[in-house]
Enzyme design. Structure first.
Site, PDB file in Angstrom:
ATOM      1  N   HIS A 187      -9.642   0.813   4.803  1.00  0.00           N
ATOM      2  CA  HIS A 187      -8.354   0.932   5.500  1.00  0.00           C
ATOM      3  C   HIS A 187      -8.542   1.795   6.750  1.00  0.00           C
ATOM      4  CE1 HIS A 187      -4.238   2.104   6.402  1.00  0.00           C
ATOM      5  NE2 HIS A 187      -3.870   1.027   5.725  1.00  0.00           N
TER       6      HIS A 187
ATOM      7  N   GLY B 114       2.739  -1.357   4.242  1.00  0.00           N
ATOM      8  CA  GLY B 114       2.626   0.060   3.935  1.00  0.00           C
ATOM      9  C   GLY B 114       3.963   0.752   4.065  1.00  0.00           C
ATOM     10  N   GLY B 115       3.996   1.766   4.882  1.00  0.00           N
ATOM     11  CA  GLY B 115       5.212   2.551   5.053  1.00  0.00           C
ATOM     12  C   GLY B 115       4.853   4.003   4.865  1.00  0.00           C
TER      13      GLY B 115
ATOM     14  N   SER C  98       3.172  -2.721  10.277  1.00  0.00           N
ATOM     15  CA  SER C  98       4.606  -2.781  10.566  1.00  0.00           C
ATOM     16  C   SER C  98       5.241  -4.119  10.168  1.00  0.00           C
ATOM     17  CB  SER C  98       4.873  -2.458  12.041  1.00  0.00           C
ATOM     18  OG  SER C  98       4.419  -1.146  12.336  1.00  0.00           O
TER      19      SER C  98
ATOM     20  N   GLU D 151      -6.825   4.082   8.000  1.00  0.00           N
ATOM     21  CA  GLU D 151      -6.588   5.525   7.810  1.00  0.00           C
ATOM     22  C   GLU D 151      -7.826   6.191   7.204  1.00  0.00           C
ATOM     23  OE1 GLU D 151      -2.831   5.244   5.736  1.00  0.00           O
ATOM     24  OE2 GLU D 151      -1.904   4.560   7.596  1.00  0.00           O
TER      25      GLU D 151
ATOM     26  N   GLU E  94      -5.582  -5.679  10.101  1.00  0.00           N
ATOM     27  CA  GLU E  94      -4.582  -4.644  10.336  1.00  0.00           C
ATOM     28  C   GLU E  94      -4.874  -3.979  11.681  1.00  0.00           C
ATOM     29  OE1 GLU E  94      -2.606  -3.330   6.458  1.00  0.00           O
ATOM     30  OE2 GLU E  94      -4.324  -2.045   6.765  1.00  0.00           O
TER      31      GLU E  94
ATOM     32  N   GLY F 276       2.063   1.605  10.966  1.00  0.00           N
ATOM     33  CA  GLY F 276       2.985   2.730  10.942  1.00  0.00           C
ATOM     34  C   GLY F 276       3.628   3.036  12.278  1.00  0.00           C
TER      35      GLY F 276
ATOM     36  N   ASN G 244       0.866  -1.190   0.000  1.00  0.00           N
ATOM     37  CA  ASN G 244       0.000   0.000   0.000  1.00  0.00           C
ATOM     38  C   ASN G 244       0.898   1.234   0.000  1.00  0.00           C
ATOM     39  OD1 ASN G 244      -1.809   2.024   0.539  1.00  0.00           O
ATOM     40  ND2 ASN G 244      -2.374   1.300   2.591  1.00  0.00           N
ATOM     41  N   TRP G 245       0.903   1.934  -1.122  1.00  0.00           N
ATOM     42  CA  TRP G 245       1.799   3.098  -1.229  1.00  0.00           C
ATOM     43  C   TRP G 245       1.264   4.315  -0.490  1.00  0.00           C
ATOM     44  CZ3 TRP G 245       3.751   3.411  -7.037  1.00  0.00           C
ATOM     45  CH2 TRP G 245       4.583   2.318  -7.285  1.00  0.00           C
ATOM     46  N   LYS G 246       0.016   4.259  -0.066  1.00  0.00           N
ATOM     47  CA  LYS G 246      -0.612   5.399   0.621  1.00  0.00           C
ATOM     48  C   LYS G 246      -0.475   6.658  -0.247  1.00  0.00           C
ATOM     49  CE  LYS G 246      -0.030   2.950   4.902  1.00  0.00           C
ATOM     50  NZ  LYS G 246       0.083   2.958   6.329  1.00  0.00           N
TER      51      LYS G 246
HETATM   52  P1  PGA Z   1       2.467  -0.156   7.719  1.00  0.00           P
HETATM   53  O1  PGA Z   1       0.984  -0.060   7.167  1.00  0.00           O
HETATM   54  O2  PGA Z   1       3.131  -1.322   7.022  1.00  0.00           O
HETATM   55  O3  PGA Z   1       3.044   1.167   7.355  1.00  0.00           O
HETATM   56  O4  PGA Z   1       2.386  -0.350   9.189  1.00  0.00           O
HETATM   57  C1  PGA Z   1       0.252  -1.117   6.677  1.00  0.00           C
HETATM   58  C2  PGA Z   1      -0.991  -0.551   6.064  1.00  0.00           C
HETATM   59  O5  PGA Z   1      -1.356   0.585   6.408  1.00  0.00           O
HETATM   60  O6  PGA Z   1      -1.637  -1.191   5.213  1.00  0.00           O
END
Ligand code: PGA
Length: 262
Positions: free
Chosen positions: A117, A260-261, A239, A119, A193, A199, A12-14
């Site tokens: 998601h 993600g990241g 994470s 977020e 998640e 994150g 997931n590049w967000k």
């Molecule tokens: P993260 O996020 O790997 O940055 O913790 C995962 C996600 O939001 O799908």
């Protein structure tokens, strides 16, 4: 049983990677990925097994602007990478500022969408109800939906994890026949998640992930039967790193990762 589900690694590049960065990413991937994908020994035996028997799937979810470029560039790779949207509307067209519709995504060859998601839920007012409307409409339109669920830290600490997961699943999994059929044919993927792990650098332990995934699979079994539950891929997200992914993927009910990241 596990073999039929294979392993799915999704990124997931967000809100990262505009057009230039997307282009550079795929150029680098074209040069390096066959070797990287094949050298997955660091990802553990489950990954290797899936890689050898053709059960490995890779998916990337760029931001809306970069979807068309990513789709075009992914089609030029020597191995399949599916491109997913990070969100899509339950409506097909009209006055919905800021939204993308299923037909728009289909026009550029996209058939996977992430829905719900955390977020979106926490920062943009997404509710169980809107998650359900998105999942239902997109499944009916033929999409594969990655539905995200997960508890907050306070909910885990108060012992409410199961209740929260079941509430989110009950609320978001569509009840209409066409959507259920999509679900039964494996087009609904569930990503567990935990909000406290996204994150934050705090990953669920393999035991915590397996426990939650087993609860989710049990929920699916009770509601839709063993066949549907066994066909449904359950991803862990929060994470995930090169250092912890192997132990997570080796859990029997963890069928992949959503990474993600920043
Ligand atoms: P993260 O996020 O790997 O940055 O913790 C995962 C996600 O939001 O799908």
């Amino acid at each position: 049983m596990r073999k039929t589900r294979g392993v799915l690694i999704a990124g997931n590049w967000k809100m990262n990677h505009g057009l230039k960065e997307t282009e550079a990413y795929f150029q680098e991937l074209k040069a390096k990925a066959p070797a990287v994908l094949g050298a997955g020994h660091a990802l553990g035996s489950r990954y290797q097994e899936a890689f050898k028997n053709g059960g490995l799937q890779a998916c990337l979810a760029p931001p809306a602007l970069s979807l068309a470029k990513a789709t075009a560039m992914a089609s030029d790779l020597d191995f399949p990478i599916t491109i997913a949207a990070q969100n899509a509307s339950w409506e097909k067209k009209g006055a919905f500022t800021g939204e993308l519709s299923g037909p728009m995504l289909q026009e550029i060859g996209i058939s996977w969408v992430i829905v719900g998601h955390s977020e979106r839920r926490q920062l943009f007012g997404e509710t169980d109800q809107t998650v359900k409307m998105r999942a239902e409409s997109l499944l009916q339109q033929g999409f594969r939906v990655i539905l995200c669920v997960g508890e907050t830290r306070a909910e885990r600490e108060s012992g409410a994890t199961q209740d929260v997961l079941f509430r989110q699943l009950n609320a978001a999994i569509p009840a209409v026949d066409a959507a259920i059929a999509g679900f039964l044919d494996g087009r609904l993927i569930i990503a567990y998640e935990p909000v406290w792990a996204i994150g934050t650098g705090l990953t669920a332990t393999p035991e915590q992930a397996e426990e939650a995934h087993a609860l989710i699979r049990g929920f699916l079994r009770d509601r839709f039967g063993v066949g549907a539950a066994d066909r449904t891929s359950l991803l862990y997200g929060g994470s995930v790193t090169p250092a912890n992914i192997a132990s997570l993927l080796n859990c029997p009910n963890v069928d992949g990762a959503l990474v993600g990241g920043g």
